[in-house]
Design a protein around this motif. Structure first.
Motif, PDB file in Angstrom:
ATOM      1  N   GLU A 161       0.832  -1.209   0.000  1.00  0.00           N
ATOM      2  CA  GLU A 161       0.000   0.000   0.000  1.00  0.00           C
ATOM      3  C   GLU A 161       0.868   1.260   0.000  1.00  0.00           C
ATOM      4  OE1 GLU A 161      -3.709   2.049   2.498  1.00  0.00           O
ATOM      5  OE2 GLU A 161      -2.964   0.057   3.041  1.00  0.00           O
ATOM      6  N   GLU A 162       1.935   1.247   0.791  1.00  0.00           N
ATOM      7  CA  GLU A 162       2.839   2.396   0.824  1.00  0.00           C
ATOM      8  C   GLU A 162       3.569   2.545  -0.515  1.00  0.00           C
ATOM      9  OE1 GLU A 162       6.501   4.283   3.491  1.00  0.00           O
ATOM     10  OE2 GLU A 162       5.642   2.331   4.040  1.00  0.00           O
ATOM     11  N   GLU A 175       2.333   1.820  -3.373  1.00  0.00           N
ATOM     12  CA  GLU A 175       1.357   2.411  -4.290  1.00  0.00           C
ATOM     13  C   GLU A 175       1.233   3.914  -4.070  1.00  0.00           C
ATOM     14  OE1 GLU A 175      -2.033   0.058  -3.368  1.00  0.00           O
ATOM     15  OE2 GLU A 175      -1.453  -1.607  -4.692  1.00  0.00           O
ATOM     16  N   GLU A 176       1.242   4.334  -2.815  1.00  0.00           N
ATOM     17  CA  GLU A 176       1.140   5.766  -2.512  1.00  0.00           C
ATOM     18  C   GLU A 176       2.366   6.519  -3.016  1.00  0.00           C
ATOM     19  OE1 GLU A 176       0.604   5.719   1.681  1.00  0.00           O
ATOM     20  OE2 GLU A 176      -1.513   5.134   1.585  1.00  0.00           O
TER      21      GLU A 176
END
Length: 239
Positions: free
Chosen positions: A227-228, A230-231
């Motif tokens: 998720e990080e 992707e950010e």
């Protein structure tokens, strides 16, 4: 990452076993398309990619994983000798897929080809030409030469010193666009910025040749901080 077709139950069509059709140009003969015809083709292909629903078929598997893919398809390594024969076998497999009656532009928006596939023929036509003229499938070309060793949590693309020549060949073959893949394995700001910078540098080189680049900064699905990743990737892309 891209999914690669591994099997087909269809027999190799008769046309795939024959020599080039009588209307095909002689070997070594350059065929120039009028600029207006090329522009018309590119506009039609761009419209299909932009507006039509469907799949992008990844037919660009290459390198060390090919023998295993052929084995899964039922072709043992004893049935070919050397890279050239191996790629001939892979091309037979891809020809069976592409010439299947349900493989057409209403389902498949585009197909990503390996260079050796682009260089070969399907039913007496160069592969990219057959895809568009007979199947209305937009041809793309995989242009990266694999991945570098992991550094800063990413794998950049290997250097491509002959990229200009490959892109010129792609234009002459009727290719619409390209695909180039790098991999992000963990949330590293420096690494992700390096991936994005390289992707856009290559993309600009592709655009300069009149082709459409498909940038692929892939995040490893097994990344522990996906998720990080992707950010950070989104932020880098929007800078």
């Amino acid at each position: 990452g891209s999914s690669h077709f591994g099997s087909s139950l269809c027999a190799l069509p008769t046309c795939a076993k024959t020599h080039a059709s009588p209307c095909s140009p002689a070997v070594g003969t350059a065929v120039e398309q009028p600029q207006t015809a090329m522009e018309g083709r590119m506009e039609a292909q761009l419209s299909q990619v932009e507006f039509q629903d469907g799949f992008l078929a990844a037919l660009d598997q290459s390198g060390g994983s090919t023998p295993e893919a052929l084995k899964l398809y039922g072709i043992d390594e004893s049935e070919y000798s050397g890279d050239e024969q191996m790629y001939d076998k892979v091309h037979e497999m891809r020809t069976r897929i592409i010439t299947n009656r349900v493989y057409h532009g209403a389902r498949i928006v585009g197909a990503i080809l390996f260079e050796a596939t682009m260089d070969r023929q399907i039913c007496g036509k160069p592969s990219a030409q057959y895809l568009w003229e007979d199947k209305k499938v937009v041809p793309f070309l995989k242009i990266d030469k694999g991945l570098q060793e992991e550094k800063d949590g990413v794998q950049l693309m290997k250097e491509m010193p002959a990229l200009d020549a490959l892109l010129d060949k792609a234009v002459a073959a009727g290719i619409f666009g390209t695909k180039e893949r790098s991999v992000i394995k963990r949330a590293s700001v420096a690494g992700i910025q390096a991936v994005v910078q390289q992707q856009f540098e290559v993309g600009r080189q592709v655009l300069a040749k009149g082709l459409v680049p498909m940038l692929e900064p892939e995040i490893d699905i097994k990344a522990p901080d996906k998720e990080e990743c992707e950010e950070l990737l989104l932020a880098a892309l929007l800078e």
